[in-house]
Design an enzyme around this catalytic site. Structure first.
Site, PDB file in Angstrom:
ATOM      1  N   GLU A 363      -4.340   9.109 -38.884  1.00 59.97           N
ATOM      2  CA  GLU A 363      -4.588  10.533 -39.171  1.00 59.97           C
ATOM      3  C   GLU A 363      -4.000  10.932 -40.531  1.00 59.97           C
ATOM      4  OE1 GLU A 363      -4.641  13.211 -35.887  1.00 59.97           O
ATOM      5  OE2 GLU A 363      -5.118  11.579 -34.502  1.00 59.97           O
TER       6      GLU A 363
HETATM    7  N1  CAA Z   1      -9.576  22.299 -44.209  1.00 55.18           N
HETATM    8  C1  CAA Z   1     -10.768  22.745 -44.689  1.00 55.18           C
HETATM    9  N2  CAA Z   1     -11.372  22.225 -45.773  1.00 55.18           N
HETATM   10  C2  CAA Z   1     -10.737  21.222 -46.400  1.00 55.18           C
HETATM   11  C3  CAA Z   1      -9.496  20.714 -45.971  1.00 55.18           C
HETATM   12  C4  CAA Z   1      -8.922  21.292 -44.827  1.00 55.18           C
HETATM   13  N3  CAA Z   1      -7.743  20.885 -44.334  1.00 55.18           N
HETATM   14  N4  CAA Z   1      -9.129  19.724 -46.814  1.00 55.18           N
HETATM   15  C5  CAA Z   1     -10.101  19.606 -47.750  1.00 55.18           C
HETATM   16  N5  CAA Z   1     -11.074  20.510 -47.478  1.00 55.18           N
HETATM   17  C6  CAA Z   1     -12.301  20.770 -48.255  1.00 55.18           C
HETATM   18  C7  CAA Z   1     -11.967  21.258 -49.663  1.00 55.18           C
HETATM   19  O1  CAA Z   1     -11.776  22.662 -49.690  1.00 55.18           O
HETATM   20  C8  CAA Z   1     -13.207  20.842 -50.420  1.00 55.18           C
HETATM   21  O2  CAA Z   1     -14.262  21.744 -50.165  1.00 55.18           O
HETATM   22  P1  CAA Z   1     -15.021  22.554 -51.384  1.00 55.18           P
HETATM   23  O3  CAA Z   1     -15.646  21.512 -52.248  1.00 55.18           O
HETATM   24  O4  CAA Z   1     -15.996  23.433 -50.694  1.00 55.18           O
HETATM   25  O5  CAA Z   1     -13.949  23.305 -52.100  1.00 55.18           O
HETATM   26  C9  CAA Z   1     -13.604  19.548 -49.736  1.00 55.18           C
HETATM   27  O6  CAA Z   1     -13.029  19.577 -48.429  1.00 55.18           O
HETATM   28  C10 CAA Z   1     -13.138  18.320 -50.489  1.00 55.18           C
HETATM   29  O7  CAA Z   1     -11.758  18.420 -50.599  1.00 55.18           O
HETATM   30  P2  CAA Z   1     -10.894  17.555 -51.620  1.00 55.18           P
HETATM   31  O8  CAA Z   1     -11.507  17.635 -52.971  1.00 55.18           O
HETATM   32  O9  CAA Z   1      -9.472  17.965 -51.443  1.00 55.18           O
HETATM   33  O10 CAA Z   1     -11.154  16.088 -51.054  1.00 55.18           O
HETATM   34  P3  CAA Z   1     -10.508  14.717 -51.481  1.00 55.18           P
HETATM   35  O11 CAA Z   1     -11.567  13.713 -51.566  1.00 55.18           O
HETATM   36  O12 CAA Z   1      -9.602  14.906 -52.643  1.00 55.18           O
HETATM   37  O13 CAA Z   1      -9.670  14.312 -50.157  1.00 55.18           O
HETATM   38  C11 CAA Z   1      -7.809  14.095 -48.710  1.00 55.18           C
HETATM   39  C12 CAA Z   1      -8.652  15.007 -49.620  1.00 55.18           C
HETATM   40  C13 CAA Z   1      -6.705  15.019 -48.198  1.00 55.18           C
HETATM   41  C14 CAA Z   1      -7.188  12.921 -49.437  1.00 55.18           C
HETATM   42  C15 CAA Z   1      -8.712  13.609 -47.551  1.00 55.18           C
HETATM   43  O14 CAA Z   1      -9.647  12.663 -47.973  1.00 55.18           O
HETATM   44  C16 CAA Z   1      -7.929  13.024 -46.380  1.00 55.18           C
HETATM   45  O15 CAA Z   1      -7.344  13.771 -45.577  1.00 55.18           O
HETATM   46  N6  CAA Z   1      -7.920  11.679 -46.233  1.00 55.18           N
HETATM   47  C17 CAA Z   1      -7.294  11.017 -45.098  1.00 55.18           C
HETATM   48  C18 CAA Z   1      -8.287  10.828 -44.014  1.00 55.18           C
HETATM   49  C19 CAA Z   1      -7.618  10.574 -42.700  1.00 55.18           C
HETATM   50  O16 CAA Z   1      -6.704  11.279 -42.288  1.00 55.18           O
HETATM   51  N7  CAA Z   1      -8.112   9.563 -41.991  1.00 55.18           N
HETATM   52  C20 CAA Z   1      -7.631   9.282 -40.681  1.00 55.18           C
HETATM   53  C21 CAA Z   1      -8.727   8.798 -39.820  1.00 55.18           C
HETATM   54  S1  CAA Z   1      -8.833   9.497 -38.229  1.00 55.18           S
HETATM   55  C22 CAA Z   1      -7.686   8.742 -37.229  1.00 55.18           C
HETATM   56  O17 CAA Z   1      -6.762   8.134 -37.644  1.00 55.18           O
HETATM   57  C23 CAA Z   1      -7.919   9.004 -35.795  1.00 55.18           C
HETATM   58  C24 CAA Z   1      -7.324   8.048 -34.815  1.00 55.18           C
HETATM   59  O18 CAA Z   1      -8.027   7.231 -34.274  1.00 55.18           O
HETATM   60  C25 CAA Z   1      -5.924   8.180 -34.411  1.00 55.18           C
END
Ligand code: CAA
Length: 380
Positions: A363
């Site tokens: 996550e």
């Molecule tokens: N809420 C709402 N919108 C969001 C958001 C949030 N928390 N975070 C980003 N966004 C939106 C942004 O506003 C943006 O939208 P707009 O273009 O309309 O403004 C869009 O999403 C893109 O955002 P970013 O430019 O910030 O995106 P990024 O490519 O830079 O990525 C990141 C951001 C935080 C690194 C993201 O990619 C991330 O969280 N990565 C990790 C993924 C992850 O947690 N994977 C885990 C897998 S699931 C798992 O583990 C489950 C399990 O089995 C236990």
């Protein structure tokens, strides 16, 4: 900040504590050793309402707040983090995502079963080449007539083979980058949907982690969640809440290991006295207790933010970052307090140490939490 628990919170925490001691503790070492899913125990957790705690009673859930959920997560995780990850994914990623963003028909069809534990859910975002970099989805869903044609591979999927319903994130229009991503509900048994082999893991070995392959799976259009292009935001918003659950899991792993180390220090003797009387041990326990209490405050702050309708992206990421580091540090120290006994299975702390590591990875890795935190403090 006042984190005074209500009588109901205490009742829920105690019920989870009793369940963990009576139902999860027996056999936890063997399940870890054999990588055996706690099937019967998860069924009972569903019957007791632990799998859909925050879902409205209208859809079969417990209608509880996030504080209740993190209290229960902590207690279950003290004993069995393999069971608590199933609970976390089902509650925070699957049920929450559906209740918040699915339409009424989807909620009636899927959420009602998931909230009662009759069915289990999985959240499928990660791919062989898109773990942290979630926008780089290679799985595609191409729109055709009345369905989408789903192709690709998902990796490290919790509840991979035990789930009945899978929330799958896929690229529908590459040109639009993250705005061309959608989320779909995929059912086990759909033609072309294959479950890959089980991963052999370091920790949370009782949980069931698989890769999934989609080969021309026809997903009905009515299974898309939200408006076209909402999938990336769906995933991010859902993961934000999920991180509070994993922070509570990390807190529980740390607290479980600390409690074992504390009790061991009262009975184990060295140099003519119980080891708790040596500062080398007492100071370790003082540090462990302090970092656990700090984690608990961060977890409760994030849970309260969510319950009070405040933004919890920042507080959830901070809670996960800090609690998962605490889990790692405390479990390593708990093994050290146990000495040679800490290195063998029957004392439980070696398992908790192995389980702790995943909380810094799934996550969103600790590095991803730092991206979320730094963006929030620097841009807001
Ligand atoms: N809420 C709402 N919108 C969001 C958001 C949030 N928390 N975070 C980003 N966004 C939106 C942004 O506003 C943006 O939208 P707009 O273009 O309309 O403004 C869009 O999403 C893109 O955002 P970013 O430019 O910030 O995106 P990024 O490519 O830079 O990525 C990141 C951001 C935080 C690194 C993201 O990619 C991330 O969280 N990565 C990790 C993924 C992850 O947690 N994977 C885990 C897998 S699931 C798992 O583990 C489950 C399990 O089995 C236990």
């Amino acid at each position: 900040m006042d984190f005074k628990l209500t009588e109901e919170h205490i009742m829920i925490r105690d019920a989870a504590r009793d369940f963990a001691k009576n139902e999860l503790l027996p056999g936890v070492i063997e399940r870890d050793e054999k990588q055996e899913f706690p099937k019967e125990q998860i069924k009972k957790m569903g019957e007791l309402g632990f799998l859909g705690m925050m879902v409205s009673p209208e859809y079969g859930g417990g209608g509880m707040d996030t504080v209740s959920y993190v209290l229960a997560m902590e207690e279950i995780s003290k004993i069995d983090a393999s069971a608590s990850v199933v609970m976390s994914v089902n509650n925070s990623l699957v049920c929450w995502g559906l209740e918040k963003f699915a339409n009424e028909e989807q909620k009636q069809k899927y959420l009602t079963k998931l909230a009662t534990g009759e069915s289990i859910g999985a959240f499928c975002l990660s791919e062989p080449e898109a773990g942290s970099d979630a926008t780089s989805q290679r799985t595609t869903a191409i729109e055709k007539d009345d369905h989408y044609l789903l192709n690709g591979t998902k990796n490290w999927i919790t509840n991979g083979s035990t789930a009945d319903f899978y929330l799958v994130i896929a690229q529908t229009d590459k040109e639009k980058k993250h705005k061309g991503i959608n989320a779909f509900i995929v059912e086990k048994g759909m033609e072309g949907f294959e479950i890959g082999p089980k991963e052999q893991k370091l920790g949370i070995r009782g949980s069931d982690t698989h890769s999934l392959n989609f080969n021309d799976v026809k997903v009905p259009k009515e299974n898309r969640i939200g408006e076209d292009g909402f999938g990336f935001k769906f995933a991010m918003k859902t993961l934000s809440g999920g991180r509070i659950g994993i922070a509570a899991q990390a807190l529980g792993i740390a607290a479980g290991a600390y409690e074992l180390a504390r009790e061991y220090s009262k009975v184990r003797k060295a140099f003519g006295t119980e080891i708790m009387n040596h500062q080398a041990i007492a100071f370790k326990l003082a540090d462990m207790h302090t970092s656990i209490e700090a984690s608990r405050h961060l977890v409760m702050k994030a849970a309260c933010d969510k319950d009070n309708g405040e933004n919890y992206d920042l507080s959830g990421a901070m809670a996960k970052l800090f609690a998962s580091k605490t889990a790692m540090d405390v479990t390593v120290e708990a093994v050290q307090v146990h000495g040679g006994n800490g290195y063998v299975k029957e004392y439980h702390v070696e398992r908790l140490m192995r389980d702790a590591k995943i909380t810094q990875i799934y996550e969103g890795t600790s590095e991803i939490q730092k991206i979320v935190i730094s963006r929030s403090i620097l841009r807001d």
